[in-house]
Write a protein that holds these residues in place. Structure first.
Motif, PDB file in Angstrom:
ATOM      1  N   UNK A 453      10.798 -23.029   7.399  1.00  0.00           N
ATOM      2  CA  UNK A 453      10.113 -21.726   7.398  1.00  0.00           C
ATOM      3  C   UNK A 453      11.128 -20.592   7.531  1.00  0.00           C
ATOM      4  N   UNK A 454      12.143 -20.798   8.354  1.00  0.00           N
ATOM      5  CA  UNK A 454      13.178 -19.772   8.531  1.00  0.00           C
ATOM      6  C   UNK A 454      13.999 -19.638   7.246  1.00  0.00           C
ATOM      7  N   UNK A 455      14.337 -20.780   6.650  1.00  0.00           N
ATOM      8  CA  UNK A 455      15.138 -20.772   5.422  1.00  0.00           C
ATOM      9  C   UNK A 455      14.463 -19.959   4.318  1.00  0.00           C
ATOM     10  N   UNK A 493      10.144 -28.954  25.840  1.00  0.00           N
ATOM     11  CA  UNK A 493      11.138 -27.873  25.790  1.00  0.00           C
ATOM     12  C   UNK A 493      10.448 -26.527  26.004  1.00  0.00           C
ATOM     13  N   UNK A 494      11.241 -25.492  26.191  1.00  0.00           N
ATOM     14  CA  UNK A 494      10.732 -24.121  26.203  1.00  0.00           C
ATOM     15  C   UNK A 494      10.512 -23.769  24.721  1.00  0.00           C
ATOM     16  N   UNK A 495       9.234 -23.810  24.287  1.00  0.00           N
ATOM     17  CA  UNK A 495       8.952 -23.673  22.855  1.00  0.00           C
ATOM     18  C   UNK A 495       9.376 -22.320  22.290  1.00  0.00           C
ATOM     19  N   UNK A 496       9.267 -21.261  23.098  1.00  0.00           N
ATOM     20  CA  UNK A 496       9.651 -19.930  22.612  1.00  0.00           C
ATOM     21  C   UNK A 496      11.167 -19.883  22.396  1.00  0.00           C
ATOM     22  N   UNK A 497      11.910 -20.473  23.325  1.00  0.00           N
ATOM     23  CA  UNK A 497      13.371 -20.511  23.188  1.00  0.00           C
ATOM     24  C   UNK A 497      13.766 -21.391  22.005  1.00  0.00           C
ATOM     25  N   UNK A 498      13.019 -22.470  21.827  1.00  0.00           N
ATOM     26  CA  UNK A 498      13.281 -23.367  20.695  1.00  0.00           C
ATOM     27  C   UNK A 498      13.093 -22.612  19.373  1.00  0.00           C
ATOM     28  N   UNK A 499      12.017 -21.836  19.304  1.00  0.00           N
ATOM     29  CA  UNK A 499      11.762 -21.043  18.088  1.00  0.00           C
ATOM     30  C   UNK A 499      12.911 -20.080  17.850  1.00  0.00           C
ATOM     31  N   UNK A 500      13.373 -19.442  18.900  1.00  0.00           N
ATOM     32  CA  UNK A 500      14.478 -18.479  18.753  1.00  0.00           C
ATOM     33  C   UNK A 500      15.749 -19.184  18.291  1.00  0.00           C
ATOM     34  N   UNK A 501      15.950 -20.405  18.793  1.00  0.00           N
ATOM     35  CA  UNK A 501      17.146 -21.156  18.368  1.00  0.00           C
ATOM     36  C   UNK A 501      17.103 -21.445  16.867  1.00  0.00           C
ATOM     37  N   UNK A 502      15.918 -21.605  16.324  1.00  0.00           N
ATOM     38  CA  UNK A 502      15.774 -21.829  14.879  1.00  0.00           C
ATOM     39  C   UNK A 502      15.954 -20.542  14.076  1.00  0.00           C
ATOM     40  N   UNK A 503      15.893 -19.403  14.781  1.00  0.00           N
ATOM     41  CA  UNK A 503      15.974 -18.130  14.066  1.00  0.00           C
ATOM     42  C   UNK A 503      14.621 -17.483  13.877  1.00  0.00           C
ATOM     43  N   UNK A 504      13.610 -17.997  14.556  1.00  0.00           N
ATOM     44  CA  UNK A 504      12.273 -17.405  14.507  1.00  0.00           C
ATOM     45  C   UNK A 504      12.068 -16.550  15.757  1.00  0.00           C
ATOM     46  N   UNK A 505      10.982 -15.768  15.755  1.00  0.00           N
ATOM     47  CA  UNK A 505      10.638 -15.026  16.970  1.00  0.00           C
ATOM     48  C   UNK A 505       9.890 -15.977  17.915  1.00  0.00           C
ATOM     49  N   UNK A 506      10.077 -15.837  19.199  1.00  0.00           N
ATOM     50  CA  UNK A 506       9.366 -16.708  20.144  1.00  0.00           C
ATOM     51  C   UNK A 506       8.908 -15.960  21.369  1.00  0.00           C
ATOM     52  N   UNK A 507       7.647 -16.157  21.761  1.00  0.00           N
ATOM     53  CA  UNK A 507       7.089 -15.492  22.940  1.00  0.00           C
ATOM     54  C   UNK A 507       6.248 -16.499  23.725  1.00  0.00           C
ATOM     55  N   UNK A 508       6.334 -16.445  25.029  1.00  0.00           N
ATOM     56  CA  UNK A 508       5.505 -17.317  25.857  1.00  0.00           C
ATOM     57  C   UNK A 508       4.373 -16.514  26.492  1.00  0.00           C
ATOM     58  N   UNK A 509       3.193 -17.125  26.523  1.00  0.00           N
ATOM     59  CA  UNK A 509       2.000 -16.477  27.036  1.00  0.00           C
ATOM     60  C   UNK A 509       1.421 -17.348  28.151  1.00  0.00           C
TER      61      UNK A 509
END
Ligand code: TPP
Ligand code: MG
Length: 558
Positions: A453-455, A493-509
């Motif tokens: 998705x990031x690519x 894992x911390x899913x928001x941090x994982x998303x950021x590591x992929x280059x996506x935006x990540x937020x925890x709610x």
């Protein structure tokens, strides 16, 4: 005619069949195909994935969305094994799909060469057809046949194995014409019979599902139901066939359906089933109808003759696509001036509305309210995808689909579908809002495709409902073996941090109120964004907390 390589012939055949995307993971077994793809990039995009399970799911989702085969290409044994899950979904969901598999060269076949598998046997019982192409000059014929089989009758997956030497060999051969699904028109006498029975029924109900629908067929369904004042229920994960806001909508027959709707099915004197094959999930484990002779007069309309009378013997079995049947039914007859069931559609709709009313749940995150908010916030053409798990039940029960082609959800109950299906949806429908709804278990089955998705910079909103467990199985465990938790707890894992590591935006709610702003931020992001929702483990089901389930399990055992 210029000679072309098998790879070039194959790629030209895919283009001729109208494929716009090819989902795959490369392998040395099909280098001539990869090479030929370079020259058709503008017409056929190769979407390179991170695991063949993701690629096969994307192809299946593309088939579901377009009605023409979604195509995946994978390498020999290891690739073909990873891809099996998508083929299985296509089978159970009746989706047109084609899986292309690199095969060892014909000079070493049957020696169990490196990664060699006989795909005709491996996929014999899952695919609708599995074949191996042994000559480059027959590639156009096999591809056209594959397309036609995948789309016709009850659609399904086709697997084509491609020996390495066939792909590098050259042949001077013309492309085959574009294949279309063989039409299945309704027999006029049967349509008249079905309508006559409907006119004299007292408590009829329509149930729709399966594939081979399109927006015109859905529009005809809405008109037919309006004219005949028919209550309409949707099959498990086929909710996008009928606008939930219409006054005839009666709800869906999924896992744990509205008991009032289940009672309506049981008490109906006539069931008009269109497109649905009456599978285990839609029939509450084959309990809503008696097999093989239902008490309800069954009018079963299905494009595959083998599905009519497979479990339930119909009063009228009509081999037709949903669209062909509905247009014939609209042209054939009008309902009598007064029908016996006049008020029943309204009553069924009122039951549906009550069924989706929020109920109290433990914890700071209330998925009832979150999905109700999404229901109001999302545009009518938003596409929602999901896999399997308790987290899907809120979505299916509370969200109101309005348009054909807005639900990508596995009838087969396969986990891990939500991420790849959303990627396929956004690639094929770039103008639509795409929301990928996942459990923590589900997400990690194909979370690696976040890289895909990031690519492609796909603006998809991924939601992860994190309850720290394979909740569905824990639910069954607490009911049957209370307090004996086994194999269902997840350290995530911390899913928001994982998303950021992929280059996506990540937020925890962590609260209900925090969801809307996080989701808005994700929607506004120009690329993939993930909203990680921490769900209280007590909120295990829509109706009962974990403790309540455990207590009920204990009492049942005592
Ligand atoms: C590929 C696959 N593996 C296993 C299962 C069995 N299964 C069904 S639901 C489920 C748990 C889903 O967990 P999660 O995504 O976290 O959702 P939850 O039930 O916790 O909401 C499992 C393991 C399945 N349906 N599909
Ligand atoms: Mg979970």
């Amino acid at each position: 005619m210029q000679p072309r390589s098998g790879g070039e012939i194959l790629v030209a055949s895919l283009v001729r069949q109208g494929a716009t995307h090819l989902f795959g993971v490369p392998g040395e077994s099909y280098l001539p195909v990869l090479d030929a793809l370079v020259d058709v990039r503008d017409r056929l995009a190769f979407v390179v994935c991170r695991q063949e399970g993701g690629a096969a799911y994307m192809a299946e989702a593309a088939g579901k969305l377009t009605g023409r085969p979604g195509v995946a290409i994978v390498t020999r044994g290891p690739g073909a094994s990873n891809a099996a899950i998508g083929v299985h979904v296509a089978r159970q969901d009746s989706t047109p799909m084609v899986l292309l598999v690199g095969q060892v060269g014909s000079d070493m076949i049957d020696r169990e060469a490196f990664q060699e598998v006989d795909y005709r046997r491996m996929y014999g019982d899952v695919a609708k057809w599995a074949a191996q192409i042994d000559r480059a000059d027959r590639i156009p014929e096999y591809v056209a046949h594959a397309w036609r089989i995948a789309m016709s009758g009850r659609p399904g997956p086709v697997v084509l194995a491609l020996p390495e030497d066939v792909l590098s060999a050259t042949a001077a051969v013309a492309d085959a014409p574009r294949a279309d699904p063989t039409p299945a028109a309704a027999d006029p006498a049967q349509v008249a019979d079905a309508l006559a029975r409907l006119a004299s029924a007292r408590r009829p109900l329509a149930l729709v599902g399966g594939s081979r629908w399109d927006p015109d067929a859905c529009a005809d369904l809405a008109e037919f139901a309006r004219r005949w004042s028919l209550p309409v229920a949707c099959a498990f994960r086929r909710q996008d066939l009928y606008d939930h806001r219409l006054p005839n909508y009666a709800g869906d027959l999924g896992i744990g359906p509205n008991p009032k709707l289940a009672a309506r099915v049981r008490d109906a004197d006539l069931l008009l089933v269109i497109g649905e094959r009456l599978g285990e999930m839609t029939t509450s484990g084959y309990t809503l109808l008696d097999a093989p002779a239902p008490r309800q007069a069954l009018v079963h309309v299905h494009p595959g003759p083998e599905e009519i009378g497979r479990v339930y013997q119909p009063a009228v079995g009509i081999c037709a696509t949903p669209g062909a049947f509905l247009s014939a039914a609209l042209a054939t007859g009008r309902p009598p001036a007064e029908v016996a069931w006049r008020a029943s559609a309204e009553a069924a709709h009122a039951d549906y509305e009550t069924w989706r009313e929020p109920r109290p749940v433990p914890g700071a995150v209330d998925l009832w309210r979150i999905v109700r908010w999404l229901d109001e916030r999302l545009p009518d053409d938003a596409i929602l995808t999901n896999g399997a798990g308790n987290y899907t039940t809120w979505l299916h029960r509370v969200f109101r689909h309005r348009r054909c082609g807005t639900q990508l959800a596995p009838y087969s109950g396969a986990m891990g579908y939500g991420v790849p299906a959303a990627i396929a949806a956004k690639l094929l429908r770039p103008a639509s809002t795409v929301v990928s709804w996942n459990g923590d278990g589900c997400f990690l089955m194909n979370g690696q495709e976040l890289a895909t998705a990031v690519q492609h910079r796909l603006a998809i909103v991924f939601v992860v409902i994190d309850n720290g467990m394979y909740g569905t199985i824990r639910m069954h465990q607490e009911r049957t073996y209370p307090e004996r938790v086994s194999g269902t707890t997840l350290v995530n894992p911390d899913f928001a941090a994982l998303a950021r590591a992929y280059g996506a935006q990540g937020t925890t709610v962590e609260t209900t109120d925090a969801f809307a702003p996080a989701f808005e931020r994700a929607l506004a992001h120009d690329g993939p964004a993930l909203v990680h929702v921490k769900l209280d483990p007590q909120a295990l089901t829509m109706n009962a907390s974990l403790d309540a389930l455990r207590e009920a399990g204990r009492r049942a055992r005592a």
